[in-house]
Motif scaffolding. Structure first.
Motif, PDB file in Angstrom:
ATOM      1  N   TRP A  65       6.151  -0.057  12.635  1.00 11.14           N
ATOM      2  CA  TRP A  65       5.679   0.625  12.146  1.00 11.14           C
ATOM      3  C   TRP A  65       6.335   2.330  12.841  1.00 11.14           C
ATOM      4  CZ3 TRP A  65       1.138  -1.569  15.641  1.00 11.14           C
ATOM      5  CH2 TRP A  65       0.565  -2.558  14.881  1.00 11.14           C
ATOM      6  N   LEU A  66       7.104   1.868  13.995  1.00 10.04           N
ATOM      7  CA  LEU A  66       8.055   3.119  14.458  1.00 10.04           C
ATOM      8  C   LEU A  66       9.029   3.342  13.328  1.00 10.04           C
ATOM      9  CD1 LEU A  66       8.480   2.115  18.225  1.00 10.04           C
ATOM     10  CD2 LEU A  66       7.298   3.943  17.432  1.00 10.04           C
ATOM     11  N   GLU A  76      -1.559   3.571   9.613  1.00 15.34           N
ATOM     12  CA  GLU A  76      -2.953   3.276   9.570  1.00 15.34           C
ATOM     13  C   GLU A  76      -3.762   2.502  10.607  1.00 15.34           C
ATOM     14  OE1 GLU A  76      -3.822   2.427   5.635  1.00 15.34           O
ATOM     15  OE2 GLU A  76      -3.412   4.444   4.734  1.00 15.34           O
ATOM     16  N   VAL A  77      -4.551   3.055  11.512  1.00  9.40           N
ATOM     17  CA  VAL A  77      -4.802   2.219  12.562  1.00  9.40           C
ATOM     18  C   VAL A  77      -6.410   2.372  12.354  1.00  9.40           C
ATOM     19  CG1 VAL A  77      -5.141   2.237  15.251  1.00  9.40           C
ATOM     20  CG2 VAL A  77      -3.090   3.216  14.295  1.00  9.40           C
ATOM     21  N   ARG A  85      -7.600   5.953  11.511  1.00 13.19           N
ATOM     22  CA  ARG A  85      -7.049   7.013  12.161  1.00 13.19           C
ATOM     23  C   ARG A  85      -5.556   6.743  11.483  1.00 13.19           C
ATOM     24  NH1 ARG A  85      -6.501   5.670  17.240  1.00 13.19           N
ATOM     25  NH2 ARG A  85      -4.434   5.354  17.542  1.00 13.19           N
ATOM     26  N   VAL A  86      -4.984   8.047  11.210  1.00 17.19           N
ATOM     27  CA  VAL A  86      -3.272   7.768  11.017  1.00 17.19           C
ATOM     28  C   VAL A  86      -2.549   8.256  12.144  1.00 17.19           C
ATOM     29  CG1 VAL A  86      -3.732   8.038   8.594  1.00 17.19           C
ATOM     30  CG2 VAL A  86      -3.542  10.051   9.705  1.00 17.19           C
ATOM     31  N   GLU A  87      -1.565   7.680  12.492  1.00 14.34           N
ATOM     32  CA  GLU A  87      -0.739   7.807  13.686  1.00 14.34           C
ATOM     33  C   GLU A  87       0.566   8.108  13.209  1.00 14.34           C
ATOM     34  OE1 GLU A  87      -0.467   8.764  17.540  1.00 14.34           O
ATOM     35  OE2 GLU A  87      -2.267   8.143  16.980  1.00 14.34           O
ATOM     36  N   ASN A  88       1.432   8.857  13.909  1.00 16.63           N
ATOM     37  CA  ASN A  88       2.787   8.697  13.897  1.00 16.63           C
ATOM     38  C   ASN A  88       3.184   8.627  15.468  1.00 16.63           C
ATOM     39  OD1 ASN A  88       5.744   9.469  14.050  1.00 16.63           O
ATOM     40  ND2 ASN A  88       5.506  10.425  12.244  1.00 16.63           N
ATOM     41  N   THR A 158      -1.132  -0.704   9.377  1.00 16.99           N
ATOM     42  CA  THR A 158      -0.149  -1.050   8.574  1.00 16.99           C
ATOM     43  C   THR A 158       0.407   0.409   8.093  1.00 16.99           C
ATOM     44  OG1 THR A 158       0.386  -1.542   6.171  1.00 16.99           O
ATOM     45  CG2 THR A 158      -1.954  -0.544   6.725  1.00 16.99           C
ATOM     46  N   PRO A 159       1.689   0.531   7.973  1.00 12.90           N
ATOM     47  CA  PRO A 159       2.320   1.840   7.438  1.00 12.90           C
ATOM     48  C   PRO A 159       1.436   2.207   6.237  1.00 12.90           C
ATOM     49  CG  PRO A 159       4.016   0.113   7.725  1.00 12.90           C
ATOM     50  CD  PRO A 159       2.800  -0.564   7.958  1.00 12.90           C
TER      51      PRO A 159
END
Length: 191
Positions: A65-66, A76-77, A85-88, A158-159
């Motif tokens: 993911w990183l 995507e979480v 929720r989308v997270e970077n 997942t990405p």
């Protein structure tokens, strides 16, 4: 002689190998530099998951993911009450912004190598040869997007598949591979 004739199968193969190598080396760099931190971050979640009989998140998947986040591909979480929720994680963590440099740098290097194999003499031919790294990077990016999926009940962490394919898999190698290829033709030094 057309560009396709000048590049040839050897150049396409070199681009494919260079693209796969850039992808794998990028992931390995993130893995080596971030493994202990990721494992530490996962301890609490994995303890709870283990307590309730769930599968722990393997560090190698979270590091994926990183790696995708380093391409500006969001993770995507799923949320407890529904939705996603989308997270970077790279953007939200302190001290990880240097990871944004890793994929472009490796793709530029792969583009240089591919243009050298193609014996590109002009920046245009070099850019075309360097862009061939997409032949290896795109399939690796698609495979990785599925490999780094973690099931949480009926949902997955997942990405984002669309940006994993279009941004990480296609745009990054096309742009940075072409830059490397053009630079290789300008640097000269071939015999």
């Amino acid at each position: 002689m057309s560009l396709t004739d000048r590049l040839g199968a050897r150049s396409i193969a070199a681009g494919g190998v260079g693209g796969v190598a850039a992808y794998v080396l990028g992931y390995l760099f993130v893995y080596i530099t971030q493994r202990s931190g990721v494992e530490e971050q996962l301890e609490a979640f994995n303890a709870i998951a283990d307590l309730f009989g769930g599968d722990p998140i393997p560090a190698w998947q979270a590091i994926g993911w990183l790696f995708y986040n380093a391409h500006f591909v969001a993770t995507e979480v799923p949320q407890p009450l529904g939705g996603v929720r989308v997270e970077n994680f790279v953007a939200s963590a302190d001290g990880l912004s240097y990871l944004y440099v890793v994929p472009p740098l490796l793709l530029v290097i792969a583009g240089v190598a591919t243009a050298r194999v193609a014996v590109a003499e002009t920046p245009t031919d070099g850019a075309a040869a360097g862009a061939l790294v997409t032949a290896g990077y795109l399939p690796a990016a698609i495979a990785g997007a599925f490999l780094f999926r973690y099931a949480v009940g009926d949902a997955t962490v997942t990405p984002d598949l669309v940006t994993a394919v279009l941004l990480a898999g296609a745009a990054y190698p096309l742009v940075f591979g072409a830059i490397g290829g053009a630079a290789a033709s300008l640097l000269g030094g071939r015999e």
